[in-house]
Design a protein around this motif. Structure first.
Motif, short mmCIF file in Angstrom:
data_model
loop_
_atom_site.label_atom_id
_atom_site.label_comp_id
_atom_site.label_asym_id
_atom_site.label_seq_id
_atom_site.Cartn_x
_atom_site.Cartn_y
_atom_site.Cartn_z
N GLU A 222 -15.35 9.23 25.34
CA GLU A 222 -16.31 10.29 25.06
C GLU A 222 -15.90 11.04 23.79
O GLU A 222 -14.71 11.22 23.53
CB GLU A 222 -16.40 11.26 26.23
N TYR A 223 -16.89 11.45 23.04
CA TYR A 223 -16.67 12.17 21.78
C TYR A 223 -17.55 13.41 21.78
O TYR A 223 -18.74 13.33 22.06
CB TYR A 223 -16.99 11.27 20.59
N SER A 224 -16.95 14.53 21.43
CA SER A 224 -17.70 15.79 21.46
C SER A 224 -18.58 15.98 20.24
O SER A 224 -19.50 16.80 20.26
CB SER A 224 -16.74 16.98 21.59
N ASN A 225 -18.33 15.21 19.18
CA ASN A 225 -19.14 15.33 17.97
C ASN A 225 -19.48 13.94 17.43
O ASN A 225 -18.59 13.13 17.15
CB ASN A 225 -18.38 16.11 16.89
N PHE A 226 -20.78 13.68 17.31
CA PHE A 226 -21.23 12.37 16.82
C PHE A 226 -22.48 12.57 15.96
O PHE A 226 -23.43 13.24 16.38
CB PHE A 226 -21.55 11.46 18.00
N MET A 227 -22.45 11.99 14.77
CA MET A 227 -23.59 12.12 13.86
C MET A 227 -23.54 10.98 12.86
O MET A 227 -22.45 10.52 12.49
CB MET A 227 -23.56 13.47 13.13
N VAL A 228 -24.70 10.52 12.40
CA VAL A 228 -24.74 9.57 11.30
C VAL A 228 -25.52 10.19 10.15
O VAL A 228 -26.43 11.00 10.35
CB VAL A 228 -25.36 8.22 11.71
N GLY A 229 -25.14 9.80 8.95
CA GLY A 229 -25.78 10.34 7.76
C GLY A 229 -27.12 9.66 7.48
O GLY A 229 -27.57 8.79 8.22
N PRO A 230 -27.79 10.05 6.39
CA PRO A 230 -29.07 9.47 6.03
C PRO A 230 -28.91 8.06 5.46
O PRO A 230 -27.79 7.62 5.16
CB PRO A 230 -29.60 10.43 4.97
N GLU A 231 -30.02 7.37 5.28
CA GLU A 231 -29.95 6.00 4.75
C GLU A 231 -29.37 6.00 3.34
O GLU A 231 -28.68 5.04 2.96
CB GLU A 231 -31.34 5.37 4.74
N SER A 232 -29.62 7.04 2.57
CA SER A 232 -29.07 7.10 1.21
C SER A 232 -27.55 7.08 1.21
O SER A 232 -26.93 6.73 0.20
CB SER A 232 -29.57 8.37 0.51
N ASP A 233 -26.93 7.45 2.34
CA ASP A 233 -25.48 7.40 2.47
C ASP A 233 -25.07 6.27 3.41
O ASP A 233 -23.99 6.31 3.99
CB ASP A 233 -24.97 8.74 3.01
N ARG A 234 -25.97 5.31 3.59
CA ARG A 234 -25.71 4.12 4.41
C ARG A 234 -25.36 4.50 5.85
O ARG A 234 -24.57 3.86 6.51
CB ARG A 234 -24.59 3.27 3.80
N TYR A 235 -25.99 5.55 6.37
CA TYR A 235 -25.80 5.99 7.75
C TYR A 235 -24.32 6.15 8.09
O TYR A 235 -23.83 5.68 9.13
CB TYR A 235 -26.47 5.01 8.72
N ARG A 236 -23.63 6.84 7.23
CA ARG A 236 -22.18 7.02 7.37
C ARG A 236 -21.85 7.68 8.71
O ARG A 236 -22.50 8.62 9.16
CB ARG A 236 -21.64 7.88 6.24
N LEU A 237 -20.79 7.19 9.37
CA LEU A 237 -20.38 7.66 10.69
C LEU A 237 -19.51 8.90 10.60
O LEU A 237 -18.55 8.96 9.84
CB LEU A 237 -19.62 6.55 11.42
N ASN A 238 -19.87 9.90 11.42
CA ASN A 238 -19.06 11.11 11.56
C ASN A 238 -18.81 11.31 13.05
O ASN A 238 -19.72 11.68 13.79
CB ASN A 238 -19.78 12.32 10.95
N ILE A 239 -17.58 11.05 13.50
CA ILE A 239 -17.29 11.11 14.93
C ILE A 239 -15.90 11.70 15.15
O ILE A 239 -14.92 11.27 14.56
CB ILE A 239 -17.40 9.70 15.56
N THR A 240 -15.81 12.73 16.01
CA THR A 240 -14.54 13.40 16.31
C THR A 240 -14.58 13.87 17.77
O THR A 240 -15.59 13.77 18.44
CB THR A 240 -14.31 14.62 15.40
N GLY A 241 -13.44 14.43 18.22
CA GLY A 241 -13.37 15.00 19.56
C GLY A 241 -13.24 13.97 20.65
O GLY A 241 -13.88 14.07 21.70
N TYR A 242 -12.41 12.97 20.43
CA TYR A 242 -12.24 11.89 21.42
C TYR A 242 -11.65 12.40 22.73
O TYR A 242 -10.70 13.18 22.75
CB TYR A 242 -11.33 10.80 20.84
N GLN A 243 -12.24 11.93 23.83
CA GLN A 243 -11.70 12.18 25.17
C GLN A 243 -11.70 10.86 25.92
O GLN A 243 -12.61 10.05 25.76
CB GLN A 243 -12.55 13.18 25.94
N HIS A 244 -10.70 10.67 26.78
CA HIS A 244 -10.73 9.47 27.61
C HIS A 244 -11.39 9.82 28.94
O HIS A 244 -11.91 10.91 29.13
CB HIS A 244 -9.31 8.92 27.80
N GLN A 245 -11.38 8.89 29.89
CA GLN A 245 -12.19 9.07 31.08
C GLN A 245 -11.67 10.13 32.03
O GLN A 245 -12.38 10.52 32.96
CB GLN A 245 -12.32 7.74 31.84
N GLN A 246 -10.48 10.64 31.85
CA GLN A 246 -10.02 11.76 32.65
C GLN A 246 -10.50 13.09 32.06
O GLN A 246 -10.26 14.14 32.63
CB GLN A 246 -8.49 11.76 32.74
N GLY A 247 -11.16 13.04 30.90
CA GLY A 247 -11.71 14.25 30.31
C GLY A 247 -10.73 15.03 29.48
O GLY A 247 -11.01 16.17 29.09
#
Length: 369
Positions: A222-247
């Motif tokens: 699980e990730y608390s922050n997930f977003m992709v950029g616009p097509e002009s930026d090739r849908y760049r990945l922005n992902i942070t806040g990783y959690q495993h299944q114990q939370g």
């Protein structure tokens, strides 16, 4: 006029209608009505008619009831029983049968939300929908878009954006296909990068990834922050806040330091409660019983999306998929559906596996809210 049903039917009273107001806005239709009720009838069914015609059946009606005189006790519960194009039916139940009054003036305030008000699966969940399946949402308030909503699991309100569960959908696609989406939303599919961008561009989204491995081990990331950029930026990945299944949060240190596990003889309790996020594999032995769900997405954070016809490296050709590739292995969830096969062409989501570190997965699903 008063009306009562006899026998096993509900008994109800609709009192003399005192007033009715109806307002239509861009988002919803609202109104208020007042009516008298008698203390001898604990249950009332009231049919409220929209005074202005609506174009379609509302997807949700929010209604409340209270005494018109604020000094009187609030002793009523209201339930919307049925919603139709021209009216809706509510049931009013008294919670205090010994209040001492004979007649009381009640006021119902309501809002009827049209389908075009629904922009996310989370709104459907908030409106009381609790069954998984295909629903229509309106991201821009105008255009209808069919999505698969998970409304039953993990708190509900999830919009599923990817699923790889069989070999009937080919993920080895070009840029246009990955941009617009492909597959069967009831089976394996990709919702489309442009749609993911529209769903996540506000920057306030969480991502959940569910994985079933070759030996049927369940992995959750699980990730608390997930977003992709616009097509002009090739849908760049922005992902942070990783959690495993114990939370527990695992978003610290370098990627290679997030899943280090203990030494030999680690107990199941210690393993499952390890602050770094260990998972327990009963099929393994010794130190291999304690392994971490890898933060495999961290390797693609900040990367542009690549396909075989629009790429920055050879990974889409090697992995037979489009993905946010930095290294060709690790997180790729769109690779060939080959459960239990091993090799560098497959994903790397755990440090210990009975079949090998890079393993073909039985099931993957990505969903956001």
């Amino acid at each position: 006029m008063y009306l009562a049903l006899k026998g096993s039917q509900l008994r109800f009273v609709i009192g003399l209608l005192i007033s009715f107001q109806h307002v239509v806005t861009a988002d919803y239709s609202s109104g208020a009505s007042e009516f008298w009720c008698e203390s001898t009838k604990p249950t009332r069914l009231v049919n409220i008619v929209y005074l202005k015609c609506l174009n379609e059946v509302p997807i949700y009606v929010d209604a409340t009831v209270k005494p018109s005189d604020s000094s009187l006790p609030h002793q009523f519960n209201l339930t919307v029983k049925r919603v139709e194009k021209y009216s809706f039916l509510v049931e009013i139940l008294r919670t205090d049968l010994d209040s001492g009054w004979e007649n009381i003036l009640l006021k119902i305030n309501w809002k009827a939300y049209p389908p075009k008000e629904i922009k996310t699966c989370r709104q459907l969940y908030d409106f009381g929908y609790r069954r998984n399946g295909l629903y229509n949402i309106y991201l821009d308030g105008r255009t209808k878009w069919e999505v698969y909503c998970d409304l039953e699991n993990h708190g509900g309100g999830w919009t599923v954006i990817q699923r790889n569960m069989d070999n009937r959908t080919d993920f080895d696609r070009n840029w246009l296909d990955y941009k617009t989406g492909f597959g069967n939303k009831l089976a394996s599919f990709w919702i489309g990068l442009e749609n993911i961008r529209a769903l996540t561009k506000n920057g306030d989204n969480e991502l959940r990834i569910d994985i079933t491995t070759c030996d049927n081990t369940k992995i959750v990331a699980e990730y608390s922050n997930f977003m992709v950029g616009p097509e002009s930026d090739r849908y760049r990945l922005n992902i942070t806040g990783y959690q495993h299944q114990q939370g527990k949060l695992c978003d610290y240190g370098s990627p290679s330091g997030r899943w280090q596990c203990g030494s030999t003889g680690v107990s199941r309790t210690t393993c499952e409660n390890n602050v770094q996020g260990c998972c327990f594999d009963s099929a393994a032995s010794g130190k291999n019983r304690c392994f971490h769900t890898k933060d495999a997405m961290a390797w693609g954070n900040g990367s542009e999306f690549s396909t075989k016809d629009k790429r920055t490296n050879t990974c889409p050709n090697t992995m037979k998929a489009g993905w946010w590739f930095r290294y060709c292995t690790y997180s790729n969830l769109n690779g060939n559906y080959d459960p239990c096969k091993v090799g560098f062409n497959y994903a790397y989501w755990r440090n210990v596996s009975p079949v090998g570190l890079h393993e073909g997965l039985r099931f993957t699903e990505m969903k956001i809210r």
